[in-house]
Design an enzyme around this catalytic site. Sequence first.
Site, mmCIF file in Angstrom:
data_model
loop_
_atom_site.group_PDB
_atom_site.id
_atom_site.type_symbol
_atom_site.label_atom_id
_atom_site.label_comp_id
_atom_site.label_asym_id
_atom_site.label_seq_id
_atom_site.Cartn_x
_atom_site.Cartn_y
_atom_site.Cartn_z
ATOM 1 N N ASN A 27 1.613 9.648 1.240
ATOM 2 C CA ASN A 27 2.648 8.760 1.221
ATOM 3 C C ASN A 27 2.072 7.629 2.376
ATOM 4 O OD1 ASN A 27 4.729 6.956 1.235
ATOM 5 N ND2 ASN A 27 6.288 8.328 1.596
ATOM 6 N N GLU A 67 -0.587 9.931 -5.094
ATOM 7 C CA GLU A 67 0.256 9.166 -4.096
ATOM 8 C C GLU A 67 1.711 9.295 -4.449
ATOM 9 O OE1 GLU A 67 -0.890 4.997 -5.071
ATOM 10 O OE2 GLU A 67 0.820 4.180 -4.128
ATOM 11 N N PRO A 71 2.638 4.924 8.008
ATOM 12 C CA PRO A 71 3.676 4.410 9.206
ATOM 13 C C PRO A 71 5.120 4.325 9.059
ATOM 14 C CG PRO A 71 2.488 2.829 7.760
ATOM 15 C CD PRO A 71 2.046 4.098 7.412
ATOM 16 N N ASN A 72 5.788 4.648 9.975
ATOM 17 C CA ASN A 72 7.270 4.815 9.880
ATOM 18 C C ASN A 72 8.027 6.020 9.428
ATOM 19 O OD1 ASN A 72 8.190 2.182 11.248
ATOM 20 N ND2 ASN A 72 6.710 1.300 9.397
ATOM 21 N N TYR A 92 20.147 7.685 4.434
ATOM 22 C CA TYR A 92 18.722 8.189 4.072
ATOM 23 C C TYR A 92 18.560 9.654 4.133
ATOM 24 C CZ TYR A 92 17.431 3.185 5.281
ATOM 25 O OH TYR A 92 17.344 2.005 5.024
ATOM 26 N N ARG A 136 17.990 7.461 11.665
ATOM 27 C CA ARG A 136 19.200 6.376 11.675
ATOM 28 C C ARG A 136 19.780 6.566 10.222
ATOM 29 N NH1 ARG A 136 20.145 1.109 11.127
ATOM 30 N NH2 ARG A 136 18.388 0.990 9.712
ATOM 31 N N ARG A 162 11.879 -2.739 -5.595
ATOM 32 C CA ARG A 162 11.797 -3.486 -4.243
ATOM 33 C C ARG A 162 11.195 -5.018 -4.304
ATOM 34 N NH1 ARG A 162 10.940 0.759 0.315
ATOM 35 N NH2 ARG A 162 11.859 -1.072 1.420
ATOM 36 N N HIS A 166 5.953 8.117 -3.281
ATOM 37 C CA HIS A 166 6.687 7.189 -2.471
ATOM 38 C C HIS A 166 7.952 7.889 -2.555
ATOM 39 C CE1 HIS A 166 3.611 4.274 -1.879
ATOM 40 N NE2 HIS A 166 3.316 4.540 -3.173
ATOM 41 N N ALA A 172 3.742 1.470 4.084
ATOM 42 C CA ALA A 172 3.380 0.123 3.902
ATOM 43 C C ALA A 172 1.877 0.051 3.815
ATOM 44 C CB ALA A 172 3.997 -0.698 5.278
#
Lengths: 147, 147, 147, 147, 147, 147, 147, 147, 147, 147, 147, 147
Positions: L75, L99, L9-10, L22, L17, L108, L101, L78
């Site tokens: 990846n 996996e 997601p995302n 980023y 943006r 975080r 990221h 969330a």
Amino acid sequence: MKILFIHGPNLNFLGKREPEIYGTDTLSDVNSMLLKEAASIDKGIEPEFFQSNSEGEIVTKIQDAFENHNGIVINPGAYTHTSIAIRDAILSTAIPVVEVHISNVFKREEFRQKSFISPVSVGVISGFGINSYTLGLKAIVDFLKDK
Amino acid sequence: MKILFIHGPNLNFLGKREPEIYGTDTLSDVNSMLLKEAASIDKGIEPEFFQSNSEGEIVTKIQDAFENHNGIVINPGAYTHTSIAIRDAILSTAIPVVEVHISNVFKREEFRQKSFISPVSVGVISGFGINSYTLGLKAIVDFLKDK
Amino acid sequence: MKILFIHGPNLNFLGKREPEIYGTDTLSDVNSMLLKEAASIDKGIEPEFFQSNSEGEIVTKIQDAFENHNGIVINPGAYTHTSIAIRDAILSTAIPVVEVHISNVFKREEFRQKSFISPVSVGVISGFGINSYTLGLKAIVDFLKDK
Amino acid sequence: MKILFIHGPNLNFLGKREPEIYGTDTLSDVNSMLLKEAASIDKGIEPEFFQSNSEGEIVTKIQDAFENHNGIVINPGAYTHTSIAIRDAILSTAIPVVEVHISNVFKREEFRQKSFISPVSVGVISGFGINSYTLGLKAIVDFLKDK
Amino acid sequence: MKILFIHGPNLNFLGKREPEIYGTDTLSDVNSMLLKEAASIDKGIEPEFFQSNSEGEIVTKIQDAFENHNGIVINPGAYTHTSIAIRDAILSTAIPVVEVHISNVFKREEFRQKSFISPVSVGVISGFGINSYTLGLKAIVDFLKDK
Amino acid sequence: MKILFIHGPNLNFLGKREPEIYGTDTLSDVNSMLLKEAASIDKGIEPEFFQSNSEGEIVTKIQDAFENHNGIVINPGAYTHTSIAIRDAILSTAIPVVEVHISNVFKREEFRQKSFISPVSVGVISGFGINSYTLGLKAIVDFLKDK
Amino acid sequence: MKILFIHGPNLNFLGKREPEIYGTDTLSDVNSMLLKEAASIDKGIEPEFFQSNSEGEIVTKIQDAFENHNGIVINPGAYTHTSIAIRDAILSTAIPVVEVHISNVFKREEFRQKSFISPVSVGVISGFGINSYTLGLKAIVDFLKDK
Amino acid sequence: MKILFIHGPNLNFLGKREPEIYGTDTLSDVNSMLLKEAASIDKGIEPEFFQSNSEGEIVTKIQDAFENHNGIVINPGAYTHTSIAIRDAILSTAIPVVEVHISNVFKREEFRQKSFISPVSVGVISGFGINSYTLGLKAIVDFLKDK
Amino acid sequence: MKILFIHGPNLNFLGKREPEIYGTDTLSDVNSMLLKEAASIDKGIEPEFFQSNSEGEIVTKIQDAFENHNGIVINPGAYTHTSIAIRDAILSTAIPVVEVHISNVFKREEFRQKSFISPVSVGVISGFGINSYTLGLKAIVDFLKDK
Amino acid sequence: MKILFIHGPNLNFLGKREPEIYGTDTLSDVNSMLLKEAASIDKGIEPEFFQSNSEGEIVTKIQDAFENHNGIVINPGAYTHTSIAIRDAILSTAIPVVEVHISNVFKREEFRQKSFISPVSVGVISGFGINSYTLGLKAIVDFLKDK
Amino acid sequence: MKILFIHGPNLNFLGKREPEIYGTDTLSDVNSMLLKEAASIDKGIEPEFFQSNSEGEIVTKIQDAFENHNGIVINPGAYTHTSIAIRDAILSTAIPVVEVHISNVFKREEFRQKSFISPVSVGVISGFGINSYTLGLKAIVDFLKDK
Amino acid sequence: MKILFIHGPNLNFLGKREPEIYGTDTLSDVNSMLLKEAASIDKGIEPEFFQSNSEGEIVTKIQDAFENHNGIVINPGAYTHTSIAIRDAILSTAIPVVEVHISNVFKREEFRQKSFISPVSVGVISGFGINSYTLGLKAIVDFLKDK
């Protein structure tokens, strides 16, 4: 007496891998077994089957059942331990629900010990292989007759 | 096929108070119901019944079952949440055990959410009133036949 | 007005060791004191005394009280912190219970801070030596008269 | 024998609302009852009463008692669970203190289960309505006589 | 250079009881000692002293200091562990604060291990008896000179 | 020198099942071994043996030992982790106790990591199979001789 | 009066990087400052300095101090939060120890809030930059003089 | 049969302080005692002794033992509770290890209740003074003979 | 319709420091704004304002409101997270309460995540600067009209 | 000024069951009310409405809003407490969000006390029935005007 | 471009035991492999290798790297989970660090789930056998080139 | 060799943006980069790409991969921290999974420290920006070749 069987995420994969371990019964075999079992209990029982990997679709299906079914037998799979949305759907429709699990979740990881669904269910059946479904069918039918 | 039913602490009090809430079925009514149910499933099933308020006596009874029974249906009552000794008795005898509860323990106090018995049982049935015993009988019989 | 006094595990040992610390009052001295105190309050009060080291026997005694006593004063000793079975016995008989402790348990180990009995008791009295029993007697009598 | 009764926050509101639930006894009724009860035990007992909603004022009052009273009966109300300052005041004055509660705090929210006051008190009495004060008076008097 | 010394709850009782344990220094002795010490460091240092058992008064005093003092040495006593209001007062005035304790709080109960004040202080001094105040005075003076 | 050996719940089952895993030594074999071992150390050592599945009976036996034995070697089995009553019995009799375990409990479930008995024992021996008993015998004898 | 200053891991790196943030004082500057400060307090004070990144070497140095020093000022750095071995060394030598920190550890990560050293120290000084060492020197000297 | 005895941090300080409390036995006395004890059991036992305050050196010594010893008796001192590195050394060499402690660690601080070493040891012996070493020697010898 | 606005500790300091961050609105500006807003909604609304740094005074003010106001808008400031006494005052008066916060407390320290006030309030508004008060006014007025 | 209203799982069921408890307002009634309310505030406000039971669809809708809306009012329903994906969507789009709840979540189960959404929202409004939406609309409009 | 490879405790034992499980690659084989891999990427990369079982030596080596290397690839072994000192060394030198693990630590014991090193590293690579080192080399080189 | 890349997601929002933070790489740029990288390693590698914001669709896609792919690079965004359903999909298909990221999740929020996916993956790569994908591709290819 209309009974909805909801199979949660990954249950569509039943019987697809390692038959020597998980058996060769697929989800459609399970559903056939339940149809036969239902008929043997009472001709008036009408089972319906639904499987989804999506939390949102399961929520929507429970809402649909509000007008269409008398009771639900649900195996929420992994959503058992993470979905407050499914819990809320059960709460808001107030349909009697029996929660079933193929494996004995209490023998597994710590995070599988907590169910968001159990406190809003009539009762829980866990650990009897696909026989958990048969017991769940019997349990919901007896419960609905007693009401 | 010899099945031992173990009723834990306070179950001897069933039906003694507030019939409008807990029903009027006493423990002996439950046992009679189970005898009838067993006969209706298979004449070869021999149920035996045992109740005790003592953790130690339940441990000893499980040990006795090692040589005398094929399976156990147990409602450990309050000892569900506190007795490692009963867990160890099941572990050391290795008799198949089905754990049942009359009420849905998952709706109750936090300390009733943890069972020392579930991880050493075949499976768990909770919340269907005295019907939990009937379902437990069916579950243990099916389990023993499948082995 | 029949009042049952239940003394839990190890209370039969009261006064047996280190009199300079624990006093020389044995459990039978305590019971005599309570008989006298009861008579001084009201001739109609009939105290009965019971001691056991066994959780199961205490459960059974509470059940017996259901038909024989109006109230219970219990010092559950170590079972205060571990016995859900005694809690359930009180719950299922619904007899008014006053929980007493000789020592102030709140000054002791962390694990003695939690009582399974307090939430199902009328009230709790802790820390006044054997005078806790006298206060407990007064408390249960006043409670029963107020009802 | 001078006994100070300290009533913590919100106890000045006793009897002001919902008499059918909390009774119609106001705090001044409770104090009158205690005066009578004290006189009936021993003419030499001199009760004094103090109420405050302020943690700091209660601390100061306990310090004042160091030179003026033999013992304290305190219902710390909500400060039971949050005030280390009151605990320290009791510790530093070393006056015997009996902690009382009108309701059975062990039946209430989790955060009411911990008392900062109990470990520095002689003992605790909880759950007997305003009778908790009468029992507390008896307890402190007996304690002071035994010393 | 105006330094405000704030003494929290129960510090007004210093030296009043058990002189063999806590010493015979009263709070006014401590203040005299600090006056002398301040003068010996620098004639320009103007100490002011404040004691209160009330959390609210301490909050207000810290706010007052915003316009009147350059730094604060505070012994928050029991409020160290429970007062977010004092923490917020320090945060909102942004006056440099040194936190001191007479005893070594790290040797005491678990609940005294957490300070709401330390994270908003310049630094912490704990365990040196009334010498903690002298060290605190030196620390705040050095800190203010370095700015 | 009289030594009491207490075997807790399920130890009467030793050697009854799966000899290839747990060995073929029964509890009576263990006791015979200990008799021989005791004699080989010192003819004056008098071992006595006691097994029970009941927490209450173990409490009572420890109390009996107060007048009859010099030391205890106890394998509390499952009660190690749940019985405050046995802990209190040891505390109140103040007989020297050595705690032994056949398996290394520190390799097992989380709930077996906490012992209520260890803090009131002289010491603990865990993990050496039935040799734990022999080491426990040696330990208690050495301890009693050193006193 | 011999005072040992122990600088824990990474303190040898002081002043090596980012002078605008951490200042330009190196560890040897700190030691020089302390020598001067000691002389200004009392000519009889003999400071000794020791730095190590190794937990074991710090343990050994504390043991050596047992025969050679009157007191220790230690900045245990990261070992503050992880070393029971250093705690035990202080405990077994029983030399008076003052714990100091350059930064205010209470403003930092959660894992820096717990010190194994504080409960076995005379006291703690934290957050005053390298002035923490000066305050620590004053604190230990005052402490040793008062004994 | 070569047995390595590893003494962890601070054990080199044994007997150096407060002989009335800890006894006058130094570590070299302990080692002499163990040499004698070993000889009395079996002439073929070759004990070797090693002490270090450094976690890393203990890790290296355990690795060295892989080719040179049959078993290890280790008192890991403070590293018991903090060293995963020593645990990993035992795991990777797979030498049989017996963990011993002079004091009964279960009577001490909470943080001493967890051992990283116990789950990878054959077994644990704790609380018998320096006799813990003798029992540990007997335990490892019996274990190696049984293999 | 009489509405009491209670401003908790440190809110009297609003606008006194760092206007570029917190704005230049003082508490009296906020109150003026609320008067105007109230009038614009309904002439019949009578706002009253109260600020205190003292927990006890806030408790007393809430009790006073029992006879004088229809609803309360409270910003309990730091007492939100520590005051059970204020919670109890709201509970015992049963006046409808709206809890407001200027900042979004959910973005701040962990200890600000728990509110003792929210569970006894009608609802909570948090994070909209001084507009939280305006929203709170609207919310309480709508709530009172709906009753 | 385009405002997106997002209604999370089960909100499509609003008003469908037990009107005497939840009211008869359906979600479409709520949306109509909001259209009217928006118009009464400012004709330039353009509300849009979206409901979904699917976490993924809500994530996607928030992303779509990045180019199409000025602010969001979201009632995330059950996903409030479980969805990091929705939190991340808000974070990555950086659109101002106001979180609203019909019920006061702080009065409900422990697991409803934690919101993944609140820390990334402008603010939170909870407990005012469907009026929470109206307040949320006012809050987002005021926030956007102030920017 | 100088890259330092740090191998933590027990990694010197790689390939020494159970080759069928852990492979036959020794640490020196790993280092050779990395030399070759580095050359194949870029002739300008100069790898250096360091292994130690001592936390303190690793701290010192990281400090040395401050003036001698551009980046570090570290496998902190057991110190990953216990060493704040190594974390602080990385923090104070501010050299880019890549953390690697041979095994997938997330499949192992709970205490291996927390790394003190990860939050101060550029990134983490775990679970690819000795290939984790190769990936770590590639990661640090790419990172340094991107800066 | 067919490799499926799953973007959770995302991740479809990547590069949309704040390019200065980023980067300007969109998800399709990442996929292009991976196609090139795959080709440069081995012409036989066939990457496929999939992105979804829906947990259920990701579950289904993993199931599809059972018959169509040799390995997965995922990846999970969330869902890493909340999805047991994705974990179960990986478990039931038993396809090797790596996996990855983009950010270093260990720097975080606390809730991002726990991954449901890591324990069922071959390994984890976190923190190297979009280079994490390249490293993940290399890792899965090496892993599949080694099998």
